[in-house]
Design a protein around this motif. Sequence first.
Motif, PDB file in Angstrom:
ATOM      1  N   ILE A   1      30.543  30.010  48.633  1.00 49.17           N
ATOM      2  CA  ILE A   1      31.790  29.431  48.123  1.00 49.17           C
ATOM      3  C   ILE A   1      32.973  30.339  48.435  1.00 49.17           C
ATOM      4  O   ILE A   1      34.081  29.874  48.680  1.00 49.17           O
ATOM      5  CB  ILE A   1      31.655  29.148  46.605  1.00 49.17           C
ATOM      6  N   LYS A   2      32.704  31.653  48.468  1.00 51.35           N
ATOM      7  CA  LYS A   2      33.801  32.592  48.737  1.00 51.35           C
ATOM      8  C   LYS A   2      34.542  32.252  50.036  1.00 51.35           C
ATOM      9  O   LYS A   2      35.759  32.057  50.012  1.00 51.35           O
ATOM     10  CB  LYS A   2      33.259  34.020  48.804  1.00 51.35           C
ATOM     11  N   PRO A   3      33.843  32.190  51.174  1.00 53.23           N
ATOM     12  CA  PRO A   3      34.594  31.855  52.393  1.00 53.23           C
ATOM     13  C   PRO A   3      35.169  30.446  52.361  1.00 53.23           C
ATOM     14  O   PRO A   3      36.245  30.204  52.926  1.00 53.23           O
ATOM     15  CB  PRO A   3      33.559  32.000  53.507  1.00 53.23           C
ATOM     16  N   ILE A   4      34.460  29.520  51.700  1.00 53.43           N
ATOM     17  CA  ILE A   4      34.990  28.150  51.634  1.00 53.43           C
ATOM     18  C   ILE A   4      36.301  28.145  50.848  1.00 53.43           C
ATOM     19  O   ILE A   4      37.272  27.481  51.221  1.00 53.43           O
ATOM     20  CB  ILE A   4      33.941  27.206  51.010  1.00 53.43           C
TER      21      ILE A   4
ATOM     22  N   PHE B   1      48.856  37.362  52.818  1.00 50.08           N
ATOM     23  CA  PHE B   1      48.427  38.515  52.018  1.00 50.08           C
ATOM     24  C   PHE B   1      47.177  38.168  51.217  1.00 50.08           C
ATOM     25  O   PHE B   1      46.221  38.949  51.174  1.00 50.08           O
ATOM     26  CB  PHE B   1      49.563  38.938  51.081  1.00 50.08           C
ATOM     27  N   ILE B   2      47.168  36.983  50.585  1.00 46.67           N
ATOM     28  CA  ILE B   2      46.023  36.619  49.743  1.00 46.67           C
ATOM     29  C   ILE B   2      44.761  36.501  50.585  1.00 46.67           C
ATOM     30  O   ILE B   2      43.695  36.991  50.209  1.00 46.67           O
ATOM     31  CB  ILE B   2      46.315  35.298  48.987  1.00 46.67           C
ATOM     32  N   PHE B   3      44.900  35.877  51.741  1.00 46.31           N
ATOM     33  CA  PHE B   3      43.731  35.742  52.614  1.00 46.31           C
ATOM     34  C   PHE B   3      43.197  37.123  52.990  1.00 46.31           C
ATOM     35  O   PHE B   3      42.003  37.401  52.910  1.00 46.31           O
ATOM     36  CB  PHE B   3      44.118  34.961  53.875  1.00 46.31           C
ATOM     37  N   THR B   4      44.106  38.019  53.358  1.00 52.64           N
ATOM     38  CA  THR B   4      43.707  39.376  53.748  1.00 52.64           C
ATOM     39  C   THR B   4      43.083  40.101  52.571  1.00 52.64           C
ATOM     40  O   THR B   4      42.042  40.752  52.687  1.00 52.64           O
ATOM     41  CB  THR B   4      44.942  40.153  54.238  1.00 52.64           C
ATOM     42  N   ASN B   5      43.750  39.985  51.429  1.00 51.99           N
ATOM     43  CA  ASN B   5      43.274  40.698  50.249  1.00 51.99           C
ATOM     44  C   ASN B   5      41.889  40.210  49.834  1.00 51.99           C
ATOM     45  O   ASN B   5      41.005  41.011  49.534  1.00 51.99           O
ATOM     46  CB  ASN B   5      44.277  40.489  49.108  1.00 51.99           C
ATOM     47  N   LEU B   6      41.708  38.879  49.834  1.00 50.92           N
ATOM     48  CA  LEU B   6      40.401  38.356  49.429  1.00 50.92           C
ATOM     49  C   LEU B   6      39.325  38.729  50.440  1.00 50.92           C
ATOM     50  O   LEU B   6      38.189  39.020  50.061  1.00 50.92           O
ATOM     51  CB  LEU B   6      40.472  36.837  49.237  1.00 50.92           C
ATOM     52  N   THR B   7      39.694  38.733  51.703  1.00 52.50           N
ATOM     53  CA  THR B   7      38.741  39.198  52.708  1.00 52.50           C
ATOM     54  C   THR B   7      38.305  40.624  52.389  1.00 52.50           C
ATOM     55  O   THR B   7      37.115  40.955  52.398  1.00 52.50           O
ATOM     56  CB  THR B   7      39.380  39.150  54.112  1.00 52.50           C
ATOM     57  N   ALA B   8      39.285  41.445  52.058  1.00 50.14           N
ATOM     58  CA  ALA B   8      38.971  42.837  51.714  1.00 50.14           C
ATOM     59  C   ALA B   8      38.106  42.904  50.462  1.00 50.14           C
ATOM     60  O   ALA B   8      37.153  43.683  50.394  1.00 50.14           O
ATOM     61  CB  ALA B   8      40.261  43.623  51.520  1.00 50.14           C
ATOM     62  N   VAL B   9      38.437  42.066  49.479  1.00 51.87           N
ATOM     63  CA  VAL B   9      37.663  42.073  48.235  1.00 51.87           C
ATOM     64  C   VAL B   9      36.212  41.677  48.515  1.00 51.87           C
ATOM     65  O   VAL B   9      35.270  42.334  48.060  1.00 51.87           O
ATOM     66  CB  VAL B   9      38.293  41.106  47.203  1.00 51.87           C
ATOM     67  N   PHE B  10      36.029  40.620  49.299  1.00 48.41           N
ATOM     68  CA  PHE B  10      34.661  40.129  49.565  1.00 48.41           C
ATOM     69  C   PHE B  10      33.871  41.147  50.379  1.00 48.41           C
ATOM     70  O   PHE B  10      32.699  41.405  50.095  1.00 48.41           O
ATOM     71  CB  PHE B  10      34.698  38.772  50.304  1.00 48.41           C
TER      72      PHE B  10
ATOM     73  N   GLU C   1      24.446  32.722  42.265  1.00 51.42           N
ATOM     74  CA  GLU C   1      24.958  33.842  43.068  1.00 51.42           C
ATOM     75  C   GLU C   1      24.936  33.491  44.547  1.00 51.42           C
ATOM     76  O   GLU C   1      25.876  33.798  45.274  1.00 51.42           O
ATOM     77  CB  GLU C   1      24.098  35.095  42.819  1.00 51.42           C
ATOM     78  N   ILE C   2      23.841  32.862  44.966  1.00 50.16           N
ATOM     79  CA  ILE C   2      23.734  32.504  46.387  1.00 50.16           C
ATOM     80  C   ILE C   2      24.805  31.474  46.744  1.00 50.16           C
ATOM     81  O   ILE C   2      25.452  31.558  47.793  1.00 50.16           O
ATOM     82  CB  ILE C   2      22.314  31.989  46.705  1.00 50.16           C
ATOM     83  N   MET C   3      25.006  30.531  45.832  1.00 45.61           N
ATOM     84  CA  MET C   3      26.052  29.541  46.076  1.00 45.61           C
ATOM     85  C   MET C   3      27.420  30.217  46.168  1.00 45.61           C
ATOM     86  O   MET C   3      28.225  29.912  47.049  1.00 45.61           O
ATOM     87  CB  MET C   3      26.062  28.503  44.959  1.00 45.61           C
TER      88      MET C   3
END
Lengths: 164, 366
Positions: B277-280, B342-351, B271-273
Motif C-alpha cells: 500500500i505504501k508505494p500505491i 517534497f512529500i513524494f521525496t520525503n515518503l520515499t525516504a521514510v519508506f 503488514e504485508i498489505m
Amino acid sequence: MDLLTPELGLFFWTLLAFLSVFFLLRKFAWKPILNALSERETGIAESIATADRLKQEMSQMQNENEKLMAQAREERTQMLKDARIEQERIINKAKEDTKAIADKMLAEARQQIEQQKMAALTEVKNQIGNLAVEVAEKVLRKELAGAENQSKYAHTLVEEIKLN
Amino acid sequence: MVVKRLFSLLVLILTVSITINPVLAQHGPEGHETAAEHGHEAAEEKKGFNASEVIFGHIRDSHYWHLFDLNGHPVSLPLPVIIYHPEKGLEMFSASRFHHGHESYNGYYIDHNVKMKEKIASEDGAAIKDFSITKNVLSMFLSVAILLILMTNVAKKYKKNGSMKAPSGFQNALEPVITFIRDEVAKPNLGSKYMGYMPLLLTVFFFLWLNNMLGLLPGGANFTGNIAVTACLAAVSFIVMMAKSNKHYWSHLLNPPGVPFGIKLLLVPIEIMSMFIKPIALCIRLFANMLAGHIVILSVISMIFIFAALSKVAGIAFAPFSLAFSIFMFSLELLVAAIQAFIFTNLTAVFIGQAIEEPHHGEHAH
C-alpha cells in the motif's frame, strides 16, 4: 476509470527517462555537488576549530606573557633591592676598611712620632748630659783648683750623704 | 495546459463583443461539429460548451501538442506514434496521419469511445501496445534536458570554484534546496547511510518539481497528473525499498516480536498489505493532487464559458471572479507543485528508512 489505468507506453518512457536522468545526474551532478558541499562544511568546521584553537593559544600566550612580565617585574624589584643592599654593604665595608687603614696608619704614624720623639729626647738627654758633664768638669776644674775648695766640697758632699 | 486556459481568457476578451461561439466551440470533436452546424448563440445553449470535454481534453495525454485554435481549426504539433502490433511488429508514423482523429491510418484509428484518453486501437482488434512519443513523453524529455543542463552546469561551477568559494547565481538558488533535502529529508529518515540515497532523492525531487511546474506552464502537459508516471516513480521507490531492505525489516514484518500468535495471524497479512500500500499511496497521492489541481483551475475557467454560453453579459460579469479565483488556484498549484514533490521525496525516504533500519540496541528483550 480510464484515468486510473496507467498506459504502458508512458510508463515505459517515464521509467527510461527517469532512470537515465538518475544515473546521469548521479555521476555528473549530484556526486560533485554533494562532495563540494560536504567538503565545504568540513572545511568550515575545521576553520572554526582552528580559529578557536588559535584563540585559545593566543589567550594562553597572553597569560604566559603576563606571567612572564610579572615575574620579570618581581625580579627587577628584587634585583634593585639586592643591589641597594649590596651597595650599602660595599659602602659600609669601604668605610670600615678605610677607617681601619686610617687608624692603622695613624697608629703607625703615632708610633713613629713617638719613636722619633724618644730618639730625639734621648739624644737631647745625651747632649744635655754631655753638656752638663762638660760644664760640671769645667766648674769643678775651676772650683777645685785650691786644696781648700776641695775639702769644702768634700764636706758638702758628706753633708748631703748624711741627709739622705 | 494553462496556456490554453489563459489563451481562452484572452480569446474571451477579444471575441466576446464580436462572437464567442466559433472559438469556444473548438475544444473537442463535438465542438467542431456544433460550430460547423450551427455557429450561433441560439444553438450553443445546450451543446455549445461542453466543460468536461474541454477539461479532459486538457488533462489527458495526447498524440498532438495542441497549441491553440485558429478560426475553428486546432493548431497543434503532431507527435510521432510508435505502435507495437503483435503480428505486424513495430510501426512508427506521424500522428498527423489521423487528421485529428477523423481518419484511420494503416489499420489504426483513435478510439473515440474512450473519453478520458486518446487511445489508439487497431481495426483488426489486436492488442497493440502504444509506445508513442506523446505530449507527456515529450514534455518529460524536455524536463530531462532542462534538468541535465541545469544540474551539470551547477556541478561544473562547484568544480571550477572549488568547495570553499561562496555559491553564486543559480548555484546559490539550488544549494539551499539540496541541503534541505539532505538535512530535512535524508538525514532524519535514513540515518548514517543517507549519503547513498541522496542522488535518488534529489533526482526524484527535482524531476517531480520541475515536471509539476512544467505542467502548470501554459501549454504544458499534465505529466505528473498521469497515473502511469506516478506509478512508475512509485515503482522505482518500491524497488529501491525492497532491494535495500534488511533482515531486521523482514523479521519484524513476518514475525512481529512480542505479539501473541493469534494476533500475529492477523497482523502479518496486514503488514504485508501495508508494504504494497505504501508505494500505491505514493502513486495515488501525487496523481490525485496534480490532477485535481488542474481540474479545479480548468473548471473555474470553464465557468466563464458556461455562463457566456447562457448569455454574453453573464459571461463578462463572471469573468473577473473566475479570473481572480483561477489566479488564486494557480498560486496554490505552484505551492502544491513543490509540496507534492517534497512529500513524494520525503515518503520515499521514510519508506526506505523503514526498510534499512538497523535493530536498536537493547531492544532484544523479547
